[in-house]
Design a protein around this motif. Structure first.
Motif, PDB file in Angstrom:
ATOM      1  N   ALA A 107      16.453  37.004  40.083  1.00  0.00           N
ATOM      2  CA  ALA A 107      15.431  36.480  39.016  1.00  0.00           C
ATOM      3  C   ALA A 107      14.487  38.120  39.347  1.00  0.00           C
ATOM      4  O   ALA A 107      14.084  38.407  38.803  1.00  0.00           O
ATOM      5  CB  ALA A 107      14.556  35.060  38.693  1.00  0.00           C
ATOM      6  N   LYS A 108      14.860  38.310  40.494  1.00  0.00           N
ATOM      7  CA  LYS A 108      13.746  39.012  41.067  1.00  0.00           C
ATOM      8  C   LYS A 108      14.584  40.550  41.717  1.00  0.00           C
ATOM      9  O   LYS A 108      14.002  41.366  42.310  1.00  0.00           O
ATOM     10  CB  LYS A 108      12.798  38.564  42.017  1.00  0.00           C
ATOM     11  CG  LYS A 108      11.960  38.207  42.079  1.00  0.00           C
ATOM     12  CD  LYS A 108      11.553  37.400  43.266  1.00  0.00           C
ATOM     13  CE  LYS A 108      10.080  36.290  42.691  1.00  0.00           C
ATOM     14  NZ  LYS A 108       9.534  35.726  43.179  1.00  0.00           N
ATOM     15  N   ASN A 109      15.972  40.808  41.548  1.00  0.00           N
ATOM     16  CA  ASN A 109      16.767  41.210  42.619  1.00  0.00           C
ATOM     17  C   ASN A 109      18.404  41.738  42.079  1.00  0.00           C
ATOM     18  O   ASN A 109      18.452  40.581  41.532  1.00  0.00           O
ATOM     19  CB  ASN A 109      17.383  41.004  44.296  1.00  0.00           C
ATOM     20  CG  ASN A 109      15.696  40.555  45.195  1.00  0.00           C
ATOM     21  OD1 ASN A 109      14.916  41.765  45.641  1.00  0.00           O
ATOM     22  ND2 ASN A 109      15.521  38.923  45.156  1.00  0.00           N
ATOM     23  N   ALA A 110      18.640  42.944  41.570  1.00  0.00           N
ATOM     24  CA  ALA A 110      19.746  43.061  40.862  1.00  0.00           C
ATOM     25  C   ALA A 110      20.475  42.803  42.477  1.00  0.00           C
ATOM     26  O   ALA A 110      20.679  42.540  44.044  1.00  0.00           O
ATOM     27  CB  ALA A 110      20.319  44.680  40.856  1.00  0.00           C
ATOM     28  N   PHE A 111      22.222  41.972  41.770  1.00  0.00           N
ATOM     29  CA  PHE A 111      22.952  41.473  42.279  1.00  0.00           C
ATOM     30  C   PHE A 111      24.259  41.608  41.844  1.00  0.00           C
ATOM     31  O   PHE A 111      24.405  41.197  41.479  1.00  0.00           O
ATOM     32  CB  PHE A 111      22.606  40.500  42.981  1.00  0.00           C
ATOM     33  CG  PHE A 111      24.204  39.812  44.193  1.00  0.00           C
ATOM     34  CD1 PHE A 111      23.583  39.933  45.006  1.00  0.00           C
ATOM     35  CD2 PHE A 111      24.653  38.437  42.819  1.00  0.00           C
ATOM     36  CE1 PHE A 111      24.915  39.615  46.621  1.00  0.00           C
ATOM     37  CE2 PHE A 111      26.071  38.381  44.365  1.00  0.00           C
ATOM     38  CZ  PHE A 111      25.972  38.731  46.105  1.00  0.00           C
ATOM     39  N   TYR A 112      25.842  42.766  42.758  1.00  0.00           N
ATOM     40  CA  TYR A 112      26.231  42.516  42.137  1.00  0.00           C
ATOM     41  C   TYR A 112      27.244  42.743  43.047  1.00  0.00           C
ATOM     42  O   TYR A 112      27.319  42.806  44.035  1.00  0.00           O
ATOM     43  CB  TYR A 112      26.981  44.105  41.574  1.00  0.00           C
ATOM     44  CG  TYR A 112      25.688  44.470  40.485  1.00  0.00           C
ATOM     45  CD1 TYR A 112      25.931  44.428  39.063  1.00  0.00           C
ATOM     46  CD2 TYR A 112      24.562  45.123  40.477  1.00  0.00           C
ATOM     47  CE1 TYR A 112      25.401  44.515  38.147  1.00  0.00           C
ATOM     48  CE2 TYR A 112      23.291  44.912  39.730  1.00  0.00           C
ATOM     49  CZ  TYR A 112      24.266  45.124  37.997  1.00  0.00           C
ATOM     50  OH  TYR A 112      23.036  45.277  37.195  1.00  0.00           O
ATOM     51  N   GLU A 113      28.098  41.670  42.710  1.00  0.00           N
ATOM     52  CA  GLU A 113      29.799  41.448  43.534  1.00  0.00           C
ATOM     53  C   GLU A 113      31.048  41.171  42.942  1.00  0.00           C
ATOM     54  O   GLU A 113      30.569  40.744  41.446  1.00  0.00           O
ATOM     55  CB  GLU A 113      29.156  39.978  44.027  1.00  0.00           C
ATOM     56  CG  GLU A 113      30.286  39.571  45.490  1.00  0.00           C
ATOM     57  CD  GLU A 113      29.968  38.212  45.376  1.00  0.00           C
ATOM     58  OE1 GLU A 113      29.696  37.842  47.054  1.00  0.00           O
ATOM     59  OE2 GLU A 113      30.021  37.018  45.120  1.00  0.00           O
ATOM     60  N   LYS A 114      31.678  41.750  43.307  1.00  0.00           N
ATOM     61  CA  LYS A 114      33.019  41.754  42.567  1.00  0.00           C
ATOM     62  C   LYS A 114      34.348  42.724  43.924  1.00  0.00           C
ATOM     63  O   LYS A 114      34.080  42.631  45.299  1.00  0.00           O
ATOM     64  CB  LYS A 114      33.267  43.751  41.781  1.00  0.00           C
ATOM     65  CG  LYS A 114      33.313  44.628  42.302  1.00  0.00           C
ATOM     66  CD  LYS A 114      32.928  46.461  42.229  1.00  0.00           C
ATOM     67  CE  LYS A 114      33.755  47.210  42.710  1.00  0.00           C
ATOM     68  NZ  LYS A 114      33.055  48.469  41.710  1.00  0.00           N
ATOM     69  N   GLU A 115      35.551  41.705  43.045  1.00  0.00           N
ATOM     70  CA  GLU A 115      36.583  41.933  43.863  1.00  0.00           C
ATOM     71  C   GLU A 115      37.067  43.203  44.227  1.00  0.00           C
ATOM     72  O   GLU A 115      37.182  43.650  43.618  1.00  0.00           O
ATOM     73  CB  GLU A 115      37.734  41.215  43.201  1.00  0.00           C
ATOM     74  CG  GLU A 115      38.846  40.510  44.176  1.00  0.00           C
ATOM     75  CD  GLU A 115      39.747  39.879  43.165  1.00  0.00           C
ATOM     76  OE1 GLU A 115      40.268  38.376  43.940  1.00  0.00           O
ATOM     77  OE2 GLU A 115      39.894  39.728  42.587  1.00  0.00           O
ATOM     78  N   ILE A 116      37.216  43.641  45.593  1.00  0.00           N
ATOM     79  CA  ILE A 116      37.535  44.801  45.639  1.00  0.00           C
ATOM     80  C   ILE A 116      39.095  45.256  46.052  1.00  0.00           C
ATOM     81  O   ILE A 116      40.038  46.244  46.310  1.00  0.00           O
ATOM     82  CB  ILE A 116      36.765  45.258  46.322  1.00  0.00           C
ATOM     83  CG1 ILE A 116      36.846  45.190  47.994  1.00  0.00           C
ATOM     84  CG2 ILE A 116      35.051  45.521  46.381  1.00  0.00           C
ATOM     85  CD1 ILE A 116      36.162  45.255  49.070  1.00  0.00           C
ATOM     86  N   SER A 117      39.823  44.166  46.202  1.00  0.00           N
ATOM     87  CA  SER A 117      41.080  44.240  46.398  1.00  0.00           C
ATOM     88  C   SER A 117      41.944  43.010  45.340  1.00  0.00           C
ATOM     89  O   SER A 117      41.334  42.196  45.414  1.00  0.00           O
ATOM     90  CB  SER A 117      41.509  44.158  47.727  1.00  0.00           C
ATOM     91  OG  SER A 117      41.463  43.575  48.183  1.00  0.00           O
ATOM     92  N   SER A 118      43.080  43.167  45.582  1.00  0.00           N
ATOM     93  CA  SER A 118      43.996  42.165  44.614  1.00  0.00           C
ATOM     94  C   SER A 118      43.804  40.421  46.251  1.00  0.00           C
ATOM     95  O   SER A 118      44.015  41.240  47.104  1.00  0.00           O
ATOM     96  CB  SER A 118      45.361  42.414  44.424  1.00  0.00           C
ATOM     97  OG  SER A 118      46.013  42.708  46.000  1.00  0.00           O
ATOM     98  N   HIS A 119      43.997  39.602  45.118  1.00  0.00           N
ATOM     99  CA  HIS A 119      43.472  38.388  46.094  1.00  0.00           C
ATOM    100  C   HIS A 119      44.951  37.586  46.903  1.00  0.00           C
ATOM    101  O   HIS A 119      46.171  38.123  45.992  1.00  0.00           O
ATOM    102  CB  HIS A 119      43.039  37.583  45.474  1.00  0.00           C
ATOM    103  CG  HIS A 119      43.190  36.428  43.939  1.00  0.00           C
ATOM    104  ND1 HIS A 119      42.453  37.796  42.820  1.00  0.00           N
ATOM    105  CD2 HIS A 119      44.424  36.717  43.330  1.00  0.00           C
ATOM    106  CE1 HIS A 119      42.995  37.400  41.837  1.00  0.00           C
ATOM    107  NE2 HIS A 119      43.973  37.053  41.636  1.00  0.00           N
ATOM    108  N   SER A 120      45.152  37.138  47.586  1.00  0.00           N
ATOM    109  CA  SER A 120      46.312  36.345  48.180  1.00  0.00           C
ATOM    110  C   SER A 120      46.409  35.381  47.395  1.00  0.00           C
ATOM    111  O   SER A 120      45.250  33.863  47.514  1.00  0.00           O
ATOM    112  CB  SER A 120      46.214  36.318  49.731  1.00  0.00           C
ATOM    113  OG  SER A 120      45.453  35.881  50.413  1.00  0.00           O
TER     114      SER A 120
END
Length: 184
Positions: A107-120
């Motif tokens: 609610a108070k902080n930006a947060f971005y998480e993303k996959e950075i390579s193909s998954h196994s």
């Protein structure tokens, strides 16, 4: 005190922390809210939906969408350390506990998480084990993540849709760099 009474008392004392833990974290057997078909039609779709729903600018997240991704009784398991060289420990949460614990931060902080390579992926029957390498950023367009890690996602397909059963993760840290095979 007789030996039988002593061993019974000792057994009950040993079980008390387990009973307290299960009382604090009951298994959630409720049905999740209905999921958007696009979010659960494939393992790629459910992983994309997971990353998408927890990422964003400071503000509330769509927790009903988040809950809809999970199998009843699902768990998130965070691995962490007090210091980089210390013994790891885990924090086990239901999706609801995750939202309760992290909702105020999001609610108070930006947060971005993303996959950075193909998954196994490994699949047998209706179960799938997926390793997904992620990066955490402060802004959606950050060129380099401020931290990285790997999710071990256990997924279930009932023939109609995909569910997340467990999301278990560890962050990269000194002495534990992400292996190159998970960065391709």
């Amino acid at each position: 005190m007789s030996l039988l009474r002593w061993t019974t008392a000792a057994s009950l004392a040993a079980l008390a922390p387990c009973q307290a833990q299960s009382a604090m974290s009951p298994v959630d057997t409720s049905s999740p809210p209905p999921a958007a078909a696009a979010d659960v039609r494939s393992m790629d779709a459910i992983m994309h939906a997971y990353y998408d729903v927890i990422s964003g600018p400071a503000g509330n997240r769509d927790w009903n969408r988040f809950y809809s991704l999970w199998m009843p009784g699902g768990r998130l398991i965070q691995t962490s350390r007090a210091a980089p060289d210390s013994t790891p420990h885990t924090t086990v949460m239901t999706p609801q506990e995750f939202a309760q614990n992290l909702g105020p931060y999001f609610a108070k902080n930006a947060f971005y998480e993303k996959e950075i390579s193909s998954h196994s992926v490994e699949t047998f029957g209706a179960i799938t084990q997926l390793f997904s390498t992620y990066g955490v950023m402060d802004a959606a367009d950050d060129a380099k993540p401020k931290s990285r890690g790997i999710y071990s996602a256990q997924l279930f397909n009932d023939g109609k849709r995909w569910y997340i059963v467990t999301m278990y993760w560890d962050n990269e840290h000194r002495g534990a760099a992400i292996p190159s095979r998970y960065l391709k």
